[in-house]
Design an enzyme around this catalytic site. Structure first.
Site: not given
Length: 262
Positions: A57, A59, A61-62, A115, A134, A172
């Site tokens: 996805h 975001h 941090d990915h 998400h 996530d 995470h």
């Protein structure tokens, strides 16, 4: 060079992220490389050649490390077709299969909106691995930033239907926080009490609690147990729902409770 059986390297990043490198001792793929430098260091340390990037996805941090990794290694990028990620070479939809020739590896794409609207997961049947970003966490699930409770519940139901021995590689280290909330929801769950002890011992040794397993999640994760009478009774007792609401409404109430739980 002789290749080895497929295995997974855990690459910590930021405060609590895990980036995943699946490899055969020679070639590697990376899932959700939010931090390029962490991946470059891991590849060098283990003498691995990066062959493919896979994304779940959009975001940061990915996906934050993707441009630098593509520039350095000139590898293809696979990711969801409708999650707003630029620079994808191979756009993926539910039911697609990604074949990685260098690893003799096939990953089935599972659409798991909730998400984010376009979130996908990757299931590797031969190794019983799930890379779920996530969506499903150890003891919990992702926040609903874009999707609806009904979408997320359906996504979790799809993942819960995978074989119990499927290893859950989420992104995470939220496990202990998630399990504290789970115990608030199901204080009499003995499997959960045992799990908390086990996971606490891991963290005291600075050992990751990930991967989990689907079977363990079904026993201890309240978001996979929303249809259990004990979970629904606790939601009623806590004033979060009325009796006899539908599953999606119950799930929404549970997720909202977790959002504000400390």
């Amino acid at each position: 060079m002789m290749t080895q059986p497929l295995s997974i390297l855990t690459v910590p990043a930021f405060d609590d992220n895990y980036l995943w490198l699946a490899h055969n001792g020679q070639h590697a793929i990376v899932i959700d490389p939010g931090d390029a430098e962490a991946i470059v260091q891991a590849l060098a340390q283990h003498n691995l050649q990066l062959s493919t990037i896979l994304l779940t996805h959009h975001h940061p941090d990915h996906i934050g490390g993707v441009p630098a990794l593509v520039e350095k290694f000139k590898v293809p990028v696979y990711g969801p077709s409708n999650d707003g990620i630029t620079g994808i070479d191979h756009a993926l939809n539910d039911g697609d299969v990604v074949s990685i020739a260098e690893l003799d590896m096939q990953l089935e794409v599972i659409a798991v909106p909730g998400h984010t609207l376009g979130h996908i997961a990757y299931y590797v049947a031969k190794q019983a691995w799930l890379f779920c970003g996530d969506t499903l966490f150890a003891g919990g699930c992702g926040r609903l930033f874009e999707g609806t409770p009904a979408q997320m519940l359906n996504s979790l139901d799809r993942l819960a239907a995978l074989p119990d021995d499927t290893a859950v590689y989420c992104a995470h280290e939220y496990t202990l926080s998630n399990l504290r909330f789970a115990q608030e929801v199901e204080p009499a769950n003995q499997a959960l009490a045992s799990r908390i002890q086990s996971e606490q011992a891991k963290r005291e040794q600075n050992t990751p609690t990930i991967p989990s397993q689907i079977g363990l999640e079904k026993q201890t994760n309240p978001f996979l147990r929303i249809r259990e009478a004990a979970v629904q009774a606790r939601l009623v007792a806590a004033g979060k729902i009325f009796a006899d609401q539908d599953d999606a409404s119950n799930f929404a109430a549970l997720r909202e409770w977790k959002n504000t739980y400390r």
